[in-house]
Design an enzyme around this catalytic site. Structure first.
Site, PDB file in Angstrom:
ATOM      1  N   CYS A   1       1.417  -8.993   3.889  1.00  0.00           N
ATOM      2  CA  CYS A   1       0.708  -9.345   5.122  1.00  0.00           C
ATOM      3  C   CYS A   1       1.691 -10.011   6.081  1.00  0.00           C
ATOM      4  CB  CYS A   1      -0.463 -10.281   4.856  1.00  0.00           C
ATOM      5  SG  CYS A   1      -1.287 -10.751   6.399  1.00  0.00           S
TER       6      CYS A   1
ATOM      7  N   ASN B   1       2.549  -1.258   4.863  1.00  0.00           N
ATOM      8  CA  ASN B   1       1.757  -2.207   5.639  1.00  0.00           C
ATOM      9  C   ASN B   1       2.225  -2.102   7.095  1.00  0.00           C
ATOM     10  OD1 ASN B   1       0.122  -4.452   6.418  1.00  0.00           O
ATOM     11  ND2 ASN B   1       0.364  -5.332   4.379  1.00  0.00           N
TER      12      ASN B   1
ATOM     13  N   GLY C   1      -0.093   4.708   7.604  1.00  0.00           N
ATOM     14  CA  GLY C   1       0.635   4.318   8.809  1.00  0.00           C
ATOM     15  C   GLY C   1       0.415   5.362   9.879  1.00  0.00           C
TER      16      GLY C   1
END
Lengths: 317, 276
Positions: A131, A193, A244
């Site tokens: 994160c 991420n 993504g």
């Protein structure tokens, strides 16, 4: 000819290779009125932490060219409340849910994983070591091979459920981190991420996000993600869940051909909530037109050094 | 399918009419009978963009009648610019209606002040019409930058509202902020509803507090999903609010607030329950 879209993520069997990304899709119930949820193989839930978190100050979102920045800051009710009030509701859902765990110390991950793993409603666990929006803490794990190794190993020890590790693109060599996660016991890798970014309001002369920095998602990051999947797929044998900026079947196929066994859809759901439906239909059509009977046949096909024969083994003969 | 599946869904519509009400203020009427039927005053929709490269735009539903709903918006970025380029007959899809709208179930009498700033006017026609239909007196306090941006005020007068206006440049009505005009009014309403820029909402909330008038504010924030899935559009709310999300009844990060989602728990909140 019917086309087989089933894929496996460790011991988890999915009817279609399309999942929804963590933090993007609630429990799925928020979106179910807008699409056929059979096009969502599993919903990856929003990350939960040991203690409740209020999350970041607003604004938490900024729309940017072909994408958006977010900095939510892991707002969540904490694992105690989550187990008592939220997880019980998952049993009634007709789709699979994958829990997501975030933390600020190695202990946090193991603790939350162990408690979540005890629940049959949870089909698999993703550990979010990447994160970008919790100051100097969250992403550290995915940027440091030693911390990645420790977190994955300790989480692995708590559960037999499929364990997915979500990697950060904000590293020098994602393949090296991927190898460490695999060696520490990960069953699959989620790649990638969000990419760190920021935007500045030139009238107010200050950053647009309350958190100052955020994570960039959407089609703007797609080529970054395709390359990351390609590199990770050459480095490990475990399955990859590519993500993504995936908006269309063409995009999803790029990830599968690069070596992903499944894909997650995140930001694109906000452009059109029927995107998962459209992607599943498009993949089916692509395979049928080429007389391919299974989506597993194309995984990694564009990747010369593809190391993962896992999906194809079941198709031999 | 949930119980409200009939109420909220994706609508594949087409543009019926397009009007430039002022420079950069566009009104799009679209053919969407089911949305028109189920929209409650103060609800919004997520309007999808042609091309689909960007997130849908959250727009208040201005009118909802017969086969038609309409969206009024200010062209202020790439996404609204793309929407503004739609023509009559073009296809347009949106999902909704979303959010809880104004909290009007118990309002059957009295007189209500509706405060609107700029394109905040887009969310208050339906509540004005609904209240007038119940016999409630409605006074509209409508402020904008200039006379030309004071769009569609006559529409509210025709609907039966007593209309008070203000402009920042004094080109029409009271010269100053609409919240100041509300504050100086000799009449005290029984309820205030407001939609507009945040400084206007804060000023309106202060008037409500000083005059002891319950006040509902329709808040705006950047949305991504519009349905409570992403937690991007939160506002701090007192833990005891009936609108507070089902969050742990314990202190979180040393604070006595909870972050409620404007799209899902709102977009309308009681001013006295906000901790912003």
């Amino acid at each position: 000819m019917s086309v087989d879209l089933r894929v496996r993520i460790g011991t988890l069997e999915l009817p279609v290779p399309t999942l929804t990304a963590s933090g993007c899709y609630g429990y799925g119930t928020e979106f179910e009125d807008f699409l056929d949820m059979r096009s969502v193989g599993a919903v990856v839930l929003k990350s939960v932490t040991r203690k409740p978190r209020l999350g970041n100050a607003t604004p938490r979102l900024v729309h940017t060219p072909s994408g958006m920045l977010n900095a939510i800051g892991l707002q969540n009710p904490g694992i105690d409340w989550y187990l008592d009030h939220d997880v019980a509701k998952f049993a009634a859902l007709p789709w699979k849910v994958i829990g997501s765990v975030a933390g600020f110390a190695v202990d946090d991950y193991a603790y939350v994983c162990e408690r979540l793993a005890a629940r049959p409603e949870i089909a698999a666990i993703e550990i979010n070591i990447s994160c970008p929006n919790v100051a100097h803490e969250g992403e550290t794990f995915a940027c440091d091979p030693h911390l990645t190794e420790k977190v994955v190993r300790s989480a692995r020890a708590t559960t037999d459920k499929p364990l997915i590790v979500k990697l950060s693109p904000n590293v020098t060599d994602i393949a090296a981190i991927a190898r460490v996660a695999e060696a520490a016991g990960a069953d699959a890798l989620a790649v990638i991420n969000t990419v760190r970014g920021m935007a500045i309001d030139i009238d107010a002369r200050k950053p647009r996000l309350g958190n100052i920095t955020g994570g960039l998602s959407g089609p703007a990051i797609r080529p970054i993600a395709v390359l990351a999947v390609y590199e990770v797929a050459r480095a490990v044998k475990i399955p990859i869940i590519g993500q993504g900026g995936i908006e269309t079947a063409t995009d999803a196929l790029e990830f599968l051909l690069a070596g992903a066994s499944a894909v997650c859809i995140g930001t694109a759901n906000y452009a059109d909530p029927r995107v998962p439906e459209k992607i599943v239909a498009g993949i089916r059509e692509y395979l049928a037109r080429r007389n391919l009977r299974s989506v597993r046949q194309i995984i990694g096909e564009a990747n010369v050094g593809f190391a993962n024969s896992y999906q194809k083994e079941g198709d031999e003969g | 399918m949930t119980a409200h599946a009939m109420q909220r869904r994706v609508h594949d519509a087409h543009v019926l009419d397009r009007t430039e009400l002022a420079p950069d203020v566009v009104l799009l009427g679209v053919h969407a009978p089911e949305a028109a039927r189920f929209t409650k005053p103060g609800q919004f929709a997520m309007v999808m963009l042609p091309g689909g490269e960007n997130a849908a735009v959250a727009l208040g539903i201005y009118e909802a009648h017969g086969d038609r709903v309409s969206f009024m918006f200010f062209v202020c970025g790439k996404r609204t610019h793309d929407l503004a380029r739609l023509h009559i007959g073009d296809r347009i899809s949106f999902y909704g209606p979303l959010g809880n709208g104004f909290l009007l179930d118990d309002v059957h009498s009295g007189d209500v002040a509706i405060v609107a700033g700029g394109v905040g006017i887009a969310s208050v026609l339906l509540p004005a019409q609904a209240l007038i239909a119940r016999g409630v007196t409605v006074r509209l306090y409508y402020g904008a930058r200039s006379a030309e941006r004071l769009v569609d005020a006559q529409r509210f007068a025709d609907a039966g509202c007593e209309v008070h206006t203000s402009t920042d440049d004094g080109s029409h009505g009271y010269h100053g902020y609409i919240s100041d005009l509300l504050a100086s009014a000799s009449h005290t309403p029984t309820l205030i509803l407001a939609c507009g820029p945040t400084p206007m909402l804060r000023a309106t909330a202060r008037v409500g507090t000083e005059r002891h008038v319950p006040t509902q504010l329709s808040l705006e924030e950047t949305f991504a999903c519009g349905v409570g899935g992403c937690w991007g559009c939160v506002v701090p709310l007192t833990r005891t609010s009936a609108q507070a999300p089902s969050f742990p009844p314990i202190e979180c990060d040393g604070s006595d607030v909870v972050n409620a989602r404007i799209c899902a728990e709102g977009p309308v909140f009681w001013a006295h329950e906000l901790r912003w």
